[in-house]
Design a protein around this motif. Structure first.
Motif, PDB file in Angstrom:
ATOM      1  N   PRO A 100      31.759 -14.991 -14.291  1.00  0.00           N
ATOM      2  CA  PRO A 100      31.720 -14.228 -13.034  1.00  0.00           C
ATOM      3  C   PRO A 100      30.288 -14.162 -12.515  1.00  0.00           C
ATOM      4  CG  PRO A 100      32.860 -13.017 -14.782  1.00  0.00           C
ATOM      5  CD  PRO A 100      32.150 -14.158 -15.430  1.00  0.00           C
ATOM      6  N   TYR A 101      30.122 -14.336 -11.207  1.00  0.00           N
ATOM      7  CA  TYR A 101      28.780 -14.338 -10.625  1.00  0.00           C
ATOM      8  C   TYR A 101      28.220 -12.922 -10.563  1.00  0.00           C
ATOM      9  CZ  TYR A 101      24.900 -14.870  -7.401  1.00  0.00           C
ATOM     10  OH  TYR A 101      23.654 -14.843  -6.837  1.00  0.00           O
ATOM     11  N   THR A 102      26.982 -12.769 -10.988  1.00  0.00           N
ATOM     12  CA  THR A 102      26.214 -11.552 -10.752  1.00  0.00           C
ATOM     13  C   THR A 102      24.845 -11.966 -10.235  1.00  0.00           C
ATOM     14  OG1 THR A 102      25.299 -11.472 -13.001  1.00  0.00           O
ATOM     15  CG2 THR A 102      27.382 -10.310 -12.626  1.00  0.00           C
ATOM     16  N   GLU A 103      24.236 -11.116  -9.426  1.00  0.00           N
ATOM     17  CA  GLU A 103      22.955 -11.472  -8.824  1.00  0.00           C
ATOM     18  C   GLU A 103      21.887 -11.700  -9.878  1.00  0.00           C
ATOM     19  OE1 GLU A 103      19.847  -9.804  -5.399  1.00  0.00           O
ATOM     20  OE2 GLU A 103      21.743  -8.768  -5.832  1.00  0.00           O
ATOM     21  N   SER A 104      21.897 -10.888 -10.931  1.00  0.00           N
ATOM     22  CA  SER A 104      20.875 -11.033 -11.971  1.00  0.00           C
ATOM     23  C   SER A 104      21.054 -12.320 -12.765  1.00  0.00           C
ATOM     24  CB  SER A 104      20.913  -9.831 -12.920  1.00  0.00           C
ATOM     25  OG  SER A 104      22.182  -9.731 -13.549  1.00  0.00           O
ATOM     26  N   LEU A 105      22.311 -12.780 -12.900  1.00  0.00           N
ATOM     27  CA  LEU A 105      22.567 -14.004 -13.660  1.00  0.00           C
ATOM     28  C   LEU A 105      22.267 -15.244 -12.829  1.00  0.00           C
ATOM     29  CD1 LEU A 105      23.616 -15.089 -16.368  1.00  0.00           C
ATOM     30  CD2 LEU A 105      25.910 -15.055 -15.406  1.00  0.00           C
ATOM     31  N   GLY A 106      22.642 -15.236 -11.566  1.00  0.00           N
ATOM     32  CA  GLY A 106      22.381 -16.386 -10.703  1.00  0.00           C
ATOM     33  C   GLY A 106      23.219 -17.597 -11.020  1.00  0.00           C
ATOM     34  N   ASN A 164      27.921 -23.098 -10.005  1.00  0.00           N
ATOM     35  CA  ASN A 164      27.082 -22.834  -8.843  1.00  0.00           C
ATOM     36  C   ASN A 164      25.837 -22.094  -9.296  1.00  0.00           C
ATOM     37  OD1 ASN A 164      26.040 -21.039  -6.587  1.00  0.00           O
ATOM     38  ND2 ASN A 164      27.455 -22.320  -5.442  1.00  0.00           N
ATOM     39  N   PHE A 165      24.671 -22.654  -8.987  1.00  0.00           N
ATOM     40  CA  PHE A 165      23.396 -22.059  -9.368  1.00  0.00           C
ATOM     41  C   PHE A 165      22.724 -21.496  -8.113  1.00  0.00           C
ATOM     42  CE2 PHE A 165      24.473 -25.414 -12.281  1.00  0.00           C
ATOM     43  CZ  PHE A 165      24.179 -24.888 -13.534  1.00  0.00           C
ATOM     44  N   ASN A 199      23.585 -20.716  -5.242  1.00  0.00           N
ATOM     45  CA  ASN A 199      23.889 -21.382  -3.972  1.00  0.00           C
ATOM     46  C   ASN A 199      22.842 -22.425  -3.583  1.00  0.00           C
ATOM     47  OD1 ASN A 199      26.300 -19.887  -3.440  1.00  0.00           O
ATOM     48  ND2 ASN A 199      25.035 -18.149  -2.794  1.00  0.00           N
ATOM     49  N   GLN A 200      22.097 -22.908  -4.568  1.00  0.00           N
ATOM     50  CA  GLN A 200      21.111 -23.973  -4.342  1.00  0.00           C
ATOM     51  C   GLN A 200      21.587 -25.301  -4.918  1.00  0.00           C
ATOM     52  OE1 GLN A 200      17.924 -21.873  -6.394  1.00  0.00           O
ATOM     53  NE2 GLN A 200      16.837 -21.634  -4.451  1.00  0.00           N
ATOM     54  N   LEU A 201      22.335 -25.221  -5.999  1.00  0.00           N
ATOM     55  CA  LEU A 201      22.842 -26.401  -6.692  1.00  0.00           C
ATOM     56  C   LEU A 201      24.287 -26.145  -7.104  1.00  0.00           C
ATOM     57  CD1 LEU A 201      22.762 -29.076  -8.315  1.00  0.00           C
ATOM     58  CD2 LEU A 201      21.698 -27.776 -10.187  1.00  0.00           C
ATOM     59  N   THR A 202      25.177 -27.071  -6.770  1.00  0.00           N
ATOM     60  CA  THR A 202      26.570 -27.016  -7.214  1.00  0.00           C
ATOM     61  C   THR A 202      26.866 -28.273  -8.013  1.00  0.00           C
ATOM     62  OG1 THR A 202      27.216 -25.785  -5.230  1.00  0.00           O
ATOM     63  CG2 THR A 202      28.974 -26.827  -6.497  1.00  0.00           C
ATOM     64  N   THR A 203      27.410 -28.098  -9.214  1.00  0.00           N
ATOM     65  CA  THR A 203      27.706 -29.245 -10.073  1.00  0.00           C
ATOM     66  C   THR A 203      29.208 -29.390 -10.274  1.00  0.00           C
ATOM     67  OG1 THR A 203      27.519 -27.941 -12.118  1.00  0.00           O
ATOM     68  CG2 THR A 203      25.519 -29.014 -11.291  1.00  0.00           C
ATOM     69  N   ARG A 204      29.649 -30.632 -10.460  1.00  0.00           N
ATOM     70  CA  ARG A 204      31.023 -30.960 -10.837  1.00  0.00           C
ATOM     71  C   ARG A 204      30.940 -31.785 -12.113  1.00  0.00           C
ATOM     72  NH1 ARG A 204      31.353 -27.836  -7.286  1.00  0.00           N
ATOM     73  NH2 ARG A 204      32.500 -27.957  -5.315  1.00  0.00           N
ATOM     74  N   ASN A 205      31.600 -31.300 -13.165  1.00  0.00           N
ATOM     75  CA  ASN A 205      31.490 -31.919 -14.475  1.00  0.00           C
ATOM     76  C   ASN A 205      32.861 -32.357 -14.984  1.00  0.00           C
ATOM     77  OD1 ASN A 205      28.741 -30.966 -14.443  1.00  0.00           O
ATOM     78  ND2 ASN A 205      29.495 -28.978 -15.109  1.00  0.00           N
ATOM     79  N   VAL A 262      27.878 -34.384 -11.557  1.00  0.00           N
ATOM     80  CA  VAL A 262      27.405 -34.695 -10.212  1.00  0.00           C
ATOM     81  C   VAL A 262      26.896 -33.402  -9.601  1.00  0.00           C
ATOM     82  CG1 VAL A 262      28.012 -35.566  -7.930  1.00  0.00           C
ATOM     83  CG2 VAL A 262      29.068 -36.571  -9.971  1.00  0.00           C
ATOM     84  N   GLY A 263      25.662 -33.408  -9.102  1.00  0.00           N
ATOM     85  CA  GLY A 263      25.070 -32.211  -8.547  1.00  0.00           C
ATOM     86  C   GLY A 263      24.735 -32.366  -7.077  1.00  0.00           C
ATOM     87  N   LYS A 264      25.096 -31.360  -6.276  1.00  0.00           N
ATOM     88  CA  LYS A 264      24.760 -31.335  -4.852  1.00  0.00           C
ATOM     89  C   LYS A 264      23.689 -30.270  -4.625  1.00  0.00           C
ATOM     90  CE  LYS A 264      26.610 -30.369  -0.262  1.00  0.00           C
ATOM     91  NZ  LYS A 264      27.804 -29.931   0.513  1.00  0.00           N
TER      92      LYS A 264
END
Length: 239
Positions: A107-113, A145-146, A148-154, A180-182
């Motif tokens: 789950p996304y949290t701001e502190s985790l990123g 999702n890192f 919202n700068q990098l999204t990967t598909r593995n 694959v990273g966008k």
């Protein structure tokens, strides 16, 4: 209650801030996909005996620790000792005697990123007459999702082998993983061209692990090697 307390503790202990630096060139981006993309791929972290043998349900949480030594200069808050650790939740269900399906997510949290979701399908194609040695194939896919700068598909697949006793199991695996990273461009992006950019990589995946069981509880410790190393501890319940 024990599971809930353990889960809350794991999220409080997590130390990860995946905010990337700006002006990343192609070589920088490829190295980030090799490390962040591949390292967050799905992993086998359960007993080698199929859950389907007992019509089992598994609910677990795990803490992964990722070696970021090669990319720490591209992360704004790499923390201490060039390691990042973060929690992940896993749910597994036996489909029939030899097949299991697993879902996992962060789950996304701001502190985790970081947020992540993935699935795995495992099929046991061989077991010894004493039900001690097992061989299985594992197929998996995930997306992360890192900030919202990098999204990967593995995606990937592994051949798994292991020995399973009543309260203890050992497993190993070898396979292939691809990521694959966008990378986002634009005013708030991280690429040197200011445009969205895509990079991909693939590598051999090797894993080793051990499972300790008591009643419905289990503890799994594992080592996974992609381009970088990932260490994982998982605590779970199987019914």
């Amino acid at each position: 209650m024990l599971y809930l307390l353990s889960l809350i503790t794991a999220f409080q202990m997590s130390h990860a801030e995946f905010r990337l630096t700006n002006n990343l060139n192609a070589a920088d981006r490829t190295q980030l996909v090799k490390t962040l993309g591949l390292s967050t791929s799905s992993k086998n972290l359960t007993s080698v005996k199929p859950l389907g043998s007992d019509n089992g349900l598994e609910v677990s949480f795990m803490m992964e620790m990722m070696d970021i030594d090669n990319v720490s200069q591209y992360i704004t808050s790499p923390g201490d000792n060039n390691f990042l650790y973060y929690p992940k939740i896993l749910i597994g269900k036996g489909l029939f005697e030899r097949a299991d399906i697993f879902f996992h997510f962060i789950p996304y949290t701001e502190s985790l990123g970081l947020s992540e979701v993935g699935a795995m399908f495992r099929y046991n194609f061989f077991r010894s007459s004493q039900n001690l040695f097992y061989s299985s194939i594992l197929l998996h896919g995930s997306s992360a999702n890192f900030n919202n700068q990098l999204t990967t598909r593995n995606i990937g697949g592994d051949l798994l082998m292991g020995l399973d006793w009543e309260s203890f199991a050992l497993f190993s695996g070898i396979g292939h993983a691809r990521s694959v990273g966008k990378f986002n461009g634009g005013t708030f992006g991280v690429t040197d061209s200011m445009n969205n950019q895509q990079e991909s990589t693939a590598t051999l995946h090797v894993s080793l692990g051990a499972v300790f069981r008591y009643s419905i509880m289990s503890l799994t410790l594992s080592y996974d090697r992609y381009d970088e190393e990932v260490y994982t501890a998982k605590f779970g319940f199987t019914w």
